[in-house]
Design an enzyme around this catalytic site. Structure first.
Site, mmCIF file in Angstrom:
data_model
loop_
_atom_site.group_PDB
_atom_site.id
_atom_site.type_symbol
_atom_site.label_atom_id
_atom_site.label_comp_id
_atom_site.label_asym_id
_atom_site.label_seq_id
_atom_site.Cartn_x
_atom_site.Cartn_y
_atom_site.Cartn_z
ATOM 1 N N GLN A 81 0.820 -1.209 0.000
ATOM 2 C CA GLN A 81 0.000 0.000 0.000
ATOM 3 C C GLN A 81 0.855 1.261 0.000
ATOM 4 O O GLN A 81 2.056 1.221 0.316
ATOM 5 C CB GLN A 81 -0.880 0.012 1.253
ATOM 6 C CG GLN A 81 -1.912 -1.097 1.295
ATOM 7 C CD GLN A 81 -2.721 -1.033 2.593
ATOM 8 O OE1 GLN A 81 -2.687 -1.929 3.418
ATOM 9 N NE2 GLN A 81 -3.439 0.059 2.787
ATOM 10 N N HIS A 82 0.220 2.385 -0.334
ATOM 11 C CA HIS A 82 0.704 3.750 -0.081
ATOM 12 C C HIS A 82 1.836 4.247 -0.972
ATOM 13 O O HIS A 82 2.111 5.440 -0.962
ATOM 14 C CB HIS A 82 1.182 3.923 1.374
ATOM 15 C CG HIS A 82 0.312 3.318 2.414
ATOM 16 N ND1 HIS A 82 -1.033 3.620 2.546
ATOM 17 C CD2 HIS A 82 0.587 2.407 3.383
ATOM 18 C CE1 HIS A 82 -1.530 2.927 3.556
ATOM 19 N NE2 HIS A 82 -0.599 2.183 4.079
ATOM 20 N N ASP A 237 -2.365 -4.846 -0.388
ATOM 21 C CA ASP A 237 -2.053 -6.233 -0.012
ATOM 22 C C ASP A 237 -2.830 -6.712 1.202
ATOM 23 O O ASP A 237 -3.256 -7.863 1.274
ATOM 24 C CB ASP A 237 -0.546 -6.439 0.159
ATOM 25 C CG ASP A 237 0.088 -5.479 1.137
ATOM 26 O OD1 ASP A 237 1.299 -5.583 1.332
ATOM 27 O OD2 ASP A 237 -0.621 -4.624 1.706
HETATM 28 O O1 LIG Z 1 1.705 0.008 4.806
HETATM 29 C C1 LIG Z 1 1.186 -1.069 5.001
HETATM 30 C C2 LIG Z 1 -0.220 -1.143 5.502
HETATM 31 O O2 LIG Z 1 -0.764 0.146 5.792
HETATM 32 C C3 LIG Z 1 1.983 -2.313 4.745
HETATM 33 O O3 LIG Z 1 1.264 -3.458 5.158
HETATM 34 C C4 LIG Z 1 2.342 -2.406 3.281
HETATM 35 O O4 LIG Z 1 1.128 -2.656 2.563
HETATM 36 C C5 LIG Z 1 3.432 -3.418 3.004
HETATM 37 O O5 LIG Z 1 3.006 -4.683 3.241
HETATM 38 P P1 LIG Z 1 3.974 -5.989 3.229
HETATM 39 O O6 LIG Z 1 5.037 -5.799 2.187
HETATM 40 O O7 LIG Z 1 4.560 -6.105 4.606
HETATM 41 O O8 LIG Z 1 3.061 -7.111 2.900
#
Ligand SMILES: O=C(CO)[C@@H](O)[C@H](O)COP(=O)(O)O
Ligand SMILES: Nc1ncnc2c1ncn2[C@@H]1O[C@H](COP(=O)(O)OP(=O)(O)O)[C@@H](O)[C@H]1O
Length: 481
Positions: A81-82, A237
């Site tokens: 995300q983000h 994700d």
């Molecule tokens: O920033 C967040 C949720 O807000 C993280 O969960 C990212 O989405 C990265 O996820 P992973 O690489 O750890 O699955």
């Protein structure tokens, strides 16, 4: 690059899910009717907190190079995300994407919070208390620190949006940039409560308006590739993982990957002015209140590295120690921390004495410290009257025996470990099957459980003391952030 696959029967409809997360791309291919995983592949991403999106495409091409997508009717992307993917007028990438775990926009987050009138103003606007992870803060950083790059930016999309568009651009299927509610809700300029963008906030951050992707409905197709494969909306994700698990009321997911996350589907938006819980949307049209830490699985690899052992030995050592690690505590803020909002923090080893300075206590303190950060998220959900009847443990570090056996006591709930699978990818595949079906609801897929762990009798008090000690240490070290 790894590939694995099973025999596919004639007449099976296949759907694929892509998990383009921080450390790697994972692709799973599932039976559209049952959800059974029939093929898997993965390929690594470069390390770091800023990455050119072409590296995600390289990993996708590597993982799909063995024909894993042959015969697949629909695909969807679940992405980290983000991330800020800044595109120019020709849709070329202006600079490396700043990822969710990049903390350089911490000052921008503070400035934007003050400018709007404090954390509650942002919670009212978009359901979030700003931290450097969120895209809107990265846009402010870009405008302030790289004006020449900022001048070239025409559009901003997220990692899953970019990969979705890139897949469609391989043929003539690309029509427009798209996103979904789940990922849009993590930008800081789209509201899960209203379902609308807030261009005023985007313009406040960046200094001018920018084009943003169209938010698709959960079951809506983004387009079709030139060979007719449907490309679904995709999602963030964690929203993908929630869709990949068959969750029931009272289920709370703890995901231990690069990030640590605590989340559960919820029918309404949760409003949390402390910032512990972010008011995200999910991938089904509802909400996904979520807590996220910057430090999770890699705390264990760091501890293993310090001890000069592998992860299996770290597990053995940690389980050799007693709850509380003899009084040794590790505040695991090895990459700064997002929740609590301590972007410049470092790890703190506390309570070291000659009597507890043993490998097993350091191993135990790493596991307990990593988990206690997430206990705060589970307790934050409880504070919002969310029932926590069981914790579903997923992500790479869910494979850790020490994590599985220590978690129930710290979370004060039984822990269920679903059968090992890439649940972000499974959820994306389920979204693809949903888009393919044209139905109102996603297909019903079963969830296999690998193992369950109860709160060990007699340890409840000891684990409660560990949690209390970590809360006290956080207060003494960082003023109770
Ligand atoms: O920033 C967040 C949720 O807000 C993280 O969960 C990212 O989405 C990265 O996820 P992973 O690489 O750890 O699955
Ligand atoms: N048995 C294990 N014990 C502890 N950590 C593990 C184990 N297996 C994998 N991991 C960790 O899981 C992480 C990868 O998990 P994953 O969920 O794929 O991450 P992401 O989705 O963030 O890329 C790596 O940091 C790896 O070291």
């Amino acid at each position: 690059m790894e590939h694995a696959g099973e025999h596919v029967t004639d007449g099976q409809t296949l759907v694929a899910g892509v998990d383009s997360s921080t450390q790697s791309t994972k692709i799973v291919v599932c039976d559209a009717e049952t959800g059974a995983v029939v093929r898997t592949a993965r390929a690594p991403h470069p390390d770091g907190t800023e990455v050119h999106p072409d590296r995600w495409w390289d990993a996708f091409e590597q993982a799909s190079s063995g024909g894993i997508l042959d015969g697949v009717a629909a695909v969807a992307v679940g992405g980290q995300q983000h991330g800020m993917v800044a595109l120019d007028e020709t849709d070329a990438v202006v600079r490396d994407a700043l990822l969710w775990n990049d903390t350089r926009s911490a000052q921008a987050a503070g400035d934007l919070t003050d400018e709007l009138g404090g954390p509650s103003a942002w919670v009212d606007a978009v359901g979030l208390v700003l931290v450097p992870s969120f895209t809107v803060t990265k846009l402010r950083w870009l405008a302030q620190h790289e004006p020449e790059n900022a001048a070239r930016v025409a559009r901003v999309v997220l990692p899953h949006d970019w990969l979705t568009g890139r897949i469609l651009q391989q043929g003539n299927g690309f029509e427009q940039w798209t996103t979904d509610r789940g990922d849009a809700s993590g930008t800081g300029y789209w509201s899960a409560a209203t379902g609308d963008y807030r261009p005023d906030l985007l313009e406040r951050a960046f200094g001018r308006d920018l084009a943003v992707p169209r938010v698709l409905q959960p079951y809506e197709a983004a387009g079709h590739t030139s060979d007719g494969m449907l490309v679904a909306a995709g999602t963030g994700d964690n929203m993908g993982a929630a869709l990949g698990l068959t969750l029931h009321p009272g289920d709370v997911v703890v995901s231990l990957g690069t990030s640590g996350t605590v989340f559960t589907p919820h029918r309404s938006a949760i409003r949390d002015e402390t910032g512990a819980i972010a008011g995200f949307a999910d991938a089904t049209g509802h909400h996904l209140p979520l807590m996220c830490t910057l430090n999770a699985a890699r705390v264990l690899t760091a501890a293993a590295s310090m001890l000069g052992v592998d992860l299996a030995e770290l597990d053995r050592l940690a389980l050799q120690a007693s709850p509380g690690a003899g009084g040794l505590s590790l505040l695991p803020y090895l990459d700064g921390e997002r929740t609590p909002d301590l972007p410049d923090a470092t790890g703190t080893l506390s309570g070291l004495t000659r009597s507890n300075s043993a490998p097993e206590n350091l191993a135990r303190a790493a596991v307990e410290g990593m988990l206690c950060n997430l206990v705060a998220g589970v307790d934050a959900l409880r504070a919002h009257d969310v029932a926590v009847d069981r914790v579903l443990l997923i992500g790479g570090a869910a494979a850790s025996r020490a994590v599985r056996e220590i978690a129930p006591g710290l979370f004060r709930a039984p822990v269920v470990v679903p059968a090992p699978a890439e649940y972000v990818g499974v959820g994306a595949a389920r979204q693809a099957a949903w888009a393919l079906s044209g139905e109102q609801d996603p297909p019903t897929w079963s969830l296999d459980v690998d193992s369950e762990y109860a709160v060990a009798a007699g340890d409840a008090e000891a684990h409660a003391a560990v949690v209390a000690r970590y809360q006290d240490l956080l207060g003494r070290t960082h003023g109770g952030a």
